[in-house]
Design an enzyme around this catalytic site. Structure first.
Site, mmCIF file in Angstrom:
data_model
loop_
_atom_site.group_PDB
_atom_site.id
_atom_site.type_symbol
_atom_site.label_atom_id
_atom_site.label_comp_id
_atom_site.label_asym_id
_atom_site.label_seq_id
_atom_site.Cartn_x
_atom_site.Cartn_y
_atom_site.Cartn_z
ATOM 1 N N LYS A 1 0.799 -1.222 0.021
ATOM 2 C CA LYS A 1 -0.053 -0.057 0.082
ATOM 3 C C LYS A 1 0.929 1.065 -0.158
ATOM 4 O O LYS A 1 0.287 2.277 -0.448
ATOM 5 C CB LYS A 1 -0.972 0.130 1.154
ATOM 6 C CG LYS A 1 -1.967 -1.029 0.968
ATOM 7 C CD LYS A 1 -3.314 -0.458 0.871
ATOM 8 C CE LYS A 1 -4.564 -1.282 0.776
ATOM 9 N NZ LYS A 1 -4.442 -2.794 1.198
ATOM 10 N N SER B 1 1.537 -10.136 -0.629
ATOM 11 C CA SER B 1 1.060 -8.672 -0.526
ATOM 12 C C SER B 1 1.468 -7.965 0.790
ATOM 13 O O SER B 1 1.501 -6.727 1.088
ATOM 14 C CB SER B 1 -0.269 -8.473 -0.914
ATOM 15 O OG SER B 1 -1.119 -9.214 -0.151
HETATM 16 C C1 PLP Z 1 -5.041 -3.753 0.697
HETATM 17 C C2 PLP Z 1 -4.545 -5.067 0.707
HETATM 18 C C3 PLP Z 1 -4.889 -5.923 -0.489
HETATM 19 C C4 PLP Z 1 -6.027 -5.711 -1.441
HETATM 20 O O1 PLP Z 1 -5.772 -4.797 -2.202
HETATM 21 P P1 PLP Z 1 -7.063 -3.962 -2.895
HETATM 22 O O2 PLP Z 1 -6.279 -2.940 -3.643
HETATM 23 O O3 PLP Z 1 -8.147 -3.546 -2.108
HETATM 24 O O4 PLP Z 1 -7.701 -5.292 -3.819
HETATM 25 C C5 PLP Z 1 -4.172 -7.244 -0.445
HETATM 26 N N1 PLP Z 1 -3.325 -7.495 0.390
HETATM 27 C C6 PLP Z 1 -3.198 -6.902 1.432
HETATM 28 C C7 PLP Z 1 -1.853 -7.265 2.405
HETATM 29 C C8 PLP Z 1 -3.790 -5.624 1.554
HETATM 30 O O5 PLP Z 1 -3.341 -4.704 2.504
#
Ligand code: PLP
Length: 332
Positions: free
Chosen positions: A57, A309
């Site tokens: 993010k 992520s």
């Molecule tokens: C926000 C987030 C997502 C999903 O992202 P989107 O853009 O809302 O689809 C996936 N993994 C993590 C760790 C996140 O913080």
């Protein structure tokens, strides 16, 4: 809508990458021998959970803040997020020396509140729900002129997240499929625009938990719909896409090749595999690519990349999962 006609394109993402260079990490992509053996094709893990603040993010937040005019920077930014977006925004605002206000409800756990406060953000505790927190955001925008930066449905946020897709294709240029965690779709929209922009034949597959998968339900319905929000191990994937969604619904509809849904047990198995076999600590949302591969739900004809992520999991919960406690379907 072809990849070069979506609201955010490769050109925007390349510009974002120049803007945020030096402010975010270029994270490694590594080959997973155990997942490659299982899949019969090379499987690479993009270790984005090593990003500063523990999640991708920071890319979107850094790009959106860097795009603000000097007047907007002077006013400061505001968002209602208790999770990875709030943390990223607080971090990026601190680097730029601008004010960040993060609004949250009284129900937010103290550790999350402390983490955001430590980054120097002005934390406002209001009401008992995310909706109450959002009302405070709206008030601050109207009365104090702060700039709202939402977590996914914003062109500069999407372009920033897309830089992750650019990096991935440089590191694994022969990828036949990229597995992307999917919630509001800012990550999936940006990554898909980047991946398809440089390699139109590479598939981009979104992955969500079966419990409350708002983007999947919306894609099936052909319009943004609301789904009931349920507790899940992939807590960063919870929440809706917004009934007034402007960008990510259309982008996911035109760019994603498939969406896979996972049970809580499958997500727990992904977290466990990441720890035991890959020596990586990931949160539920960060484990869904691995989980989908382990569950045999990914059909690919060549090298794959799973994007890990984020890593911001409660360590007590992580310990219980890796010790094999049956948390799965009863959720966190
Ligand atoms: C926000 C987030 C997502 C999903 O992202 P989107 O853009 O809302 O689809 C996936 N993994 C993590 C760790 C996140 O913080």
């Amino acid at each position: 809508m072809p990849a070069n006609e979506t609201p955010v394109t490769l050109q925007h993402i390349r510009a974002a990458r120049e803007r945020i260079a030096g402010k975010v990490e270029r994270t490694p992509a590594v080959l997973s021998q155990s997942l490659s053996d299982r899949a019969g094709h090379p499987v690479h893990l993009k270790l984005e959970h090593h990003q500063a603040t523990g999640a991708f993010k920071l890319r979107g937040a850094s790009n959106a803040i860097a795009t603000l005019s000097p007047q907007e920077k002077a006013r400061g930014v505001v968002a209602a997020s208790t999770g990875n977006h709030g943390r990223a925004l607080a971090h990026a605002a601190k680097l730029e020396g601008i004010r960040a206000v993060i609004c949250m409800s009284k129900l937010v756990p103290q550790n999350k509140l402390d983490a955001i406060r430590r980054l120097g953000a002005d934390v406002r505790i209001v009401g008992n729900s995310q909706d109450d927190a959002q009302q405070e955001v709206d008030r601050l925008v109207a009365e104090e002129g702060l700039v709202m930066l939402p977590p996914f449905d914003h062109p500069d946020i999407i372009a920033g997240q897309g830089t992750l897709g650019l990096e991935t294709m440089e590191q694994v240029p022969d990828a036949s499929a990229v597995l992307v965690p999917l919630s509001g779709g800012g990550l999936a929209s940006g990554v898909a625009a980047a991946v398809k922009g440089v390699s139109p034949s590479t598939k981009v597959i979104g992955i969500s938990m079966a419990r409350g998968a708002a983007m999947k339900a919306s894609l099936d319905a052909g319009r943004p719909v609301q789904v009931e929000e349920l507790p899940t191990l992939a807590d960063s994937l919870g929440g809706g896409i917004g009934l007034d969604n402007r960008l990510t619904f259309a982008m996911c509809r035109s760019l994603l090749d498939d969406v896979i849904l996972l049970s809580e047990d499958e997500i727990a198995a992904g977290i466990r595999h990441a720890y035991e076999r890959e020596r990586e600590i990931v949160e539920g949302a960060g484990a869904v690519g691995i989980a989908a591969l382990l569950a045999g739900k990914v059909k690919a004809k060549g090298p794959m990349v799973a994007i890990l992520s984020g890593r911001n999991i409660d360590m007590e919960l992580h310990r219980r999962i890796v010790c094999g406690e049956a948390i799965g379907e009863r959720a966190a």
